[in-house]
Design an enzyme around this catalytic site. Sequence first.
Site, PDB file in Angstrom:
ATOM      1  N   GLY A  14       0.861  -1.181   0.000  1.00 20.06           N
ATOM      2  CA  GLY A  14       0.000   0.000   0.000  1.00 20.06           C
ATOM      3  C   GLY A  14       0.899   1.233   0.000  1.00 20.06           C
ATOM      4  O   GLY A  14       2.110   1.138  -0.273  1.00 20.06           O
ATOM      5  N   ALA A  46      -8.600   5.283  -1.042  1.00 15.46           N
ATOM      6  CA  ALA A  46      -8.753   6.522  -0.264  1.00 15.46           C
ATOM      7  C   ALA A  46      -9.266   7.639  -1.163  1.00 15.46           C
ATOM      8  O   ALA A  46      -8.721   7.896  -2.227  1.00 15.46           O
ATOM      9  CB  ALA A  46      -7.411   6.911   0.355  1.00 15.46           C
ATOM     10  N   GLN A  47     -10.330   8.270  -0.715  1.00 14.44           N
ATOM     11  CA  GLN A  47     -10.945   9.309  -1.557  1.00 14.44           C
ATOM     12  C   GLN A  47     -10.552  10.698  -1.080  1.00 14.44           C
ATOM     13  O   GLN A  47      -9.926  11.480  -1.782  1.00 14.44           O
ATOM     14  CB  GLN A  47     -12.469   9.189  -1.495  1.00 14.44           C
ATOM     15  CG  GLN A  47     -13.019   7.941  -2.104  1.00 14.44           C
ATOM     16  CD  GLN A  47     -14.518   7.827  -1.880  1.00 14.44           C
ATOM     17  OE1 GLN A  47     -15.131   8.641  -1.199  1.00 14.44           O
ATOM     18  NE2 GLN A  47     -15.110   6.819  -2.460  1.00 14.44           N
ATOM     19  N   GLY A  48     -10.951  10.993   0.184  1.00 16.00           N
ATOM     20  CA  GLY A  48     -10.897  12.360   0.715  1.00 16.00           C
ATOM     21  C   GLY A  48      -9.573  13.038   0.480  1.00 16.00           C
ATOM     22  O   GLY A  48      -9.501  14.093  -0.162  1.00 16.00           O
ATOM     23  N   GLY A  49      -8.482  12.465   0.974  1.00 11.35           N
ATOM     24  CA  GLY A  49      -7.199  13.083   0.726  1.00 11.35           C
ATOM     25  C   GLY A  49      -6.183  12.853   1.811  1.00 11.35           C
ATOM     26  O   GLY A  49      -6.248  11.878   2.551  1.00 11.35           O
ATOM     27  N   GLU A 115     -12.862  18.314   6.273  1.00  3.76           N
ATOM     28  CA  GLU A 115     -13.504  17.038   6.609  1.00  3.76           C
ATOM     29  C   GLU A 115     -13.840  17.085   8.089  1.00  3.76           C
ATOM     30  O   GLU A 115     -13.423  18.013   8.799  1.00  3.76           O
ATOM     31  CB  GLU A 115     -12.575  15.858   6.297  1.00  3.76           C
ATOM     32  CG  GLU A 115     -12.418  15.625   4.808  1.00  3.76           C
ATOM     33  CD  GLU A 115     -11.621  14.375   4.488  1.00  3.76           C
ATOM     34  OE1 GLU A 115     -11.551  13.451   5.311  1.00  3.76           O
ATOM     35  OE2 GLU A 115     -11.060  14.333   3.390  1.00  3.76           O
ATOM     36  N   ASP A 210      -3.285  -9.629   8.619  1.00  8.51           N
ATOM     37  CA  ASP A 210      -2.171 -10.592   8.589  1.00  8.51           C
ATOM     38  C   ASP A 210      -0.917 -10.120   9.333  1.00  8.51           C
ATOM     39  O   ASP A 210      -0.311 -10.876  10.079  1.00  8.51           O
ATOM     40  CB  ASP A 210      -1.779 -10.902   7.135  1.00  8.51           C
ATOM     41  CG  ASP A 210      -2.963 -11.420   6.344  1.00  8.51           C
ATOM     42  OD1 ASP A 210      -3.740 -12.209   6.906  1.00  8.51           O
ATOM     43  OD2 ASP A 210      -3.116 -11.028   5.180  1.00  8.51           O
ATOM     44  N   HIS A 231     -16.580   4.202   9.536  1.00  8.61           N
ATOM     45  CA  HIS A 231     -16.809   5.394   8.694  1.00  8.61           C
ATOM     46  C   HIS A 231     -18.311   5.638   8.640  1.00  8.61           C
ATOM     47  O   HIS A 231     -19.080   4.727   8.368  1.00  8.61           O
ATOM     48  CB  HIS A 231     -16.256   5.173   7.282  1.00  8.61           C
ATOM     49  CG  HIS A 231     -16.146   6.450   6.508  1.00  8.61           C
ATOM     50  ND1 HIS A 231     -17.256   7.133   6.051  1.00  8.61           N
ATOM     51  CD2 HIS A 231     -15.078   7.188   6.147  1.00  8.61           C
ATOM     52  CE1 HIS A 231     -16.851   8.237   5.433  1.00  8.61           C
ATOM     53  NE2 HIS A 231     -15.540   8.296   5.490  1.00  8.61           N
ATOM     54  N   ARG A 280     -15.357  11.821  13.532  1.00 11.02           N
ATOM     55  CA  ARG A 280     -15.984  10.641  12.931  1.00 11.02           C
ATOM     56  C   ARG A 280     -16.665   9.717  13.950  1.00 11.02           C
ATOM     57  O   ARG A 280     -17.728   9.160  13.676  1.00 11.02           O
ATOM     58  CB  ARG A 280     -14.887   9.886  12.192  1.00 11.02           C
ATOM     59  CG  ARG A 280     -15.372   8.879  11.257  1.00 11.02           C
ATOM     60  CD  ARG A 280     -14.234   8.347  10.448  1.00 11.02           C
ATOM     61  NE  ARG A 280     -13.868   9.249   9.383  1.00 11.02           N
ATOM     62  CZ  ARG A 280     -12.864   9.029   8.547  1.00 11.02           C
ATOM     63  NH1 ARG A 280     -12.122   7.958   8.673  1.00 11.02           N
ATOM     64  NH2 ARG A 280     -12.601   9.868   7.581  1.00 11.02           N
ATOM     65  N   HIS A 341     -13.965   0.767   9.059  1.00 16.87           N
ATOM     66  CA  HIS A 341     -13.169   1.509   8.077  1.00 16.87           C
ATOM     67  C   HIS A 341     -11.675   1.466   8.373  1.00 16.87           C
ATOM     68  O   HIS A 341     -10.868   1.311   7.463  1.00 16.87           O
ATOM     69  CB  HIS A 341     -13.663   2.957   8.075  1.00 16.87           C
ATOM     70  CG  HIS A 341     -12.944   3.861   7.128  1.00 16.87           C
ATOM     71  ND1 HIS A 341     -12.886   3.617   5.769  1.00 16.87           N
ATOM     72  CD2 HIS A 341     -12.271   5.031   7.327  1.00 16.87           C
ATOM     73  CE1 HIS A 341     -12.198   4.595   5.178  1.00 16.87           C
ATOM     74  NE2 HIS A 341     -11.801   5.450   6.100  1.00 16.87           N
ATOM     75  N   ARG A 376      -9.397   8.412  14.967  1.00 14.06           N
ATOM     76  CA  ARG A 376      -8.525   9.070  13.984  1.00 14.06           C
ATOM     77  C   ARG A 376      -9.197  10.275  13.342  1.00 14.06           C
ATOM     78  O   ARG A 376     -10.360  10.202  12.940  1.00 14.06           O
ATOM     79  CB  ARG A 376      -8.133   8.066  12.897  1.00 14.06           C
ATOM     80  CG  ARG A 376      -7.288   8.645  11.798  1.00 14.06           C
ATOM     81  CD  ARG A 376      -6.858   7.562  10.846  1.00 14.06           C
ATOM     82  NE  ARG A 376      -7.989   6.968  10.171  1.00 14.06           N
ATOM     83  CZ  ARG A 376      -8.480   7.387   9.014  1.00 14.06           C
ATOM     84  NH1 ARG A 376      -7.947   8.414   8.390  1.00 14.06           N
ATOM     85  NH2 ARG A 376      -9.504   6.761   8.465  1.00 14.06           N
ATOM     86  N   SER A 381      -4.506   9.414   7.983  1.00 14.85           N
ATOM     87  CA  SER A 381      -3.876   8.089   7.830  1.00 14.85           C
ATOM     88  C   SER A 381      -2.885   8.049   6.673  1.00 14.85           C
ATOM     89  O   SER A 381      -1.799   7.466   6.805  1.00 14.85           O
ATOM     90  CB  SER A 381      -4.919   6.989   7.678  1.00 14.85           C
ATOM     91  OG  SER A 381      -5.861   7.356   6.727  1.00 14.85           O
TER      92      SER A 381
HETATM   93  C1  SIN Z   1     -12.978   9.886   3.528  1.00 11.55           C
HETATM   94  O1  SIN Z   1     -12.698  10.380   2.442  1.00 11.55           O
HETATM   95  O2  SIN Z   1     -14.000  10.161   4.150  1.00 11.55           O
HETATM   96  C2  SIN Z   1     -12.042   8.891   4.123  1.00 11.55           C
HETATM   97  C3  SIN Z   1     -10.808   9.568   4.536  1.00 11.55           C
HETATM   98  C4  SIN Z   1     -10.208   8.894   5.724  1.00 11.55           C
HETATM   99  O3  SIN Z   1     -10.600   7.788   6.089  1.00 11.55           O
HETATM  100  O4  SIN Z   1      -9.355   9.506   6.346  1.00 11.55           O
END
Ligand code: SIN
Length: 498
Positions: A14, A46-49, A115, A210, A231, A280, A341, A376, A381
Amino acid sequence: MRHEHADTVIVGAGLSGLYTALLLDPDKSVILLVKTALKESNSRLAQGGIAAEMKHEKALLEAHIEDTLTAGHHLNDMDAVKCLVNEAHENIELLLKEGVQFDKDASGGFLTTLEGGHSTSRVLHSGGDATGKDIMNALQKEVKQRKNIRIFEQTMAIDLAVDNGEVQGLSALDESNNTVLFSASNIIVATGGIGSVYAASTNPPIATGDGIAMAKRAGTTIEKMAFVQFHPTAFFDPENPEGRRFLISEAVRGEGAVLKNMKGEAFMEKYHENADLAPRDIVSQGIHREMYDTWSDHVFLDTRHLDSHYLKQRFPTIQKELETRGYGLGKDLIPIAPVEHFNIGGIKTNLHGETDINHLFALGECASTGVHGANRLASNSLLECVVFGRRIANTINSMVHTETQAPVFNYGQAASYHYGPVRKKIRSIMEEHVGIVRRKHGLEKANKELKGLYDTLIRYPNHTKRYYETLNMLDVSLSIVRDALKRPKSIGCHFRID
Ligand code: SIN
């Protein structure tokens, strides 16, 4: 048995694995072990950033530290948080050098977003909502070109060889379940998450914990496993409530989307002053409460009051995925529910990624660096992967590499069992008793049932990937349950209602 050697073996490809591999001294050999294919990883999704304060202003850096501590309920390690925030900028510069492109405005400045839990707009993104994919594409291209890096796909690490408190190598299974031995001066465990121990998760199915289980078997300290982050906004499909669930980024709420319950009421103001942009854990717990009070298995994300043209441009991946499910941003009420998540705890490390076994490092979601505390902060992350990846690379680069021998392992027979029923049982126990809300009685029941399954599996060893994955799932689930039992008070993602 086949034997391979490298100065450093990295388990997992990753963001953590690839970034660290690229920063290791190019004169030293590196082997990257990938359980499936190089292109498959959780980082990719990963979307947000990536949260990073790019302006060197004391007040802004302090605000990022403060937001991380507030989200983490101050259970964070302060030194680790300082490293995370203060070293963000230089690691973003390195990502840019490796070819990553973050979204920019017309004048060339970085575009950032808000966020949950962030007091300022500091989340960098790429391709709108394709941050993970864009970063991984750039790094994979680089890794493939490096002469000192060899990639072993379809190869799953099984056991670490430790002698006198020092890691020597590991055993792995290749695509045909043949054992391959790896010796190395340093091993970095970067295997990612644990999503597969829950009925539903944003993680891909390969996330079976693992690295954590393997390190635990070797004797390292595993900590804070109770803190499993859910999430808040995974797309809810009543036809497919289980397995990998499509994520709708927090950044959509950052752009003004609002959570609504079955009665059409916005509810987050009841739970936190920052309403839909609360940390979150609070949002997931609020949704859980609303679902309970309205006898339902989902709530809605409302974007209908927002500019649909802008949303589609800003979140092209989400829009595309929603379209295939018959929904659209700026158009429909979108059904969502919280799912597993991110695993906050894991293999305990110091500020250099070192574990309590010499020359064994851990990084990313499988590591517990202490940065996240009890919950978190969104988009911290990916930042953790690069900041601590660079610290590990610097540590290894400054070491004198020692000679190591091929490790010795004795394994028995292999039978092609699938372990489907055991896996189903693990997921159902974890979802019922070790989810967003937990009770002593449920945790004790989970502990007993999981222990029974674990003992049975241990009695009948089977040298195959499916066997070890299932054993790892049980090991990790038990670690979560036992840590949760030790924490009678609610804090962050660990929410006790007894
Ligand atoms: C999200 O885009 O909501 C996920 C980002 C994250 O888990 O930090």
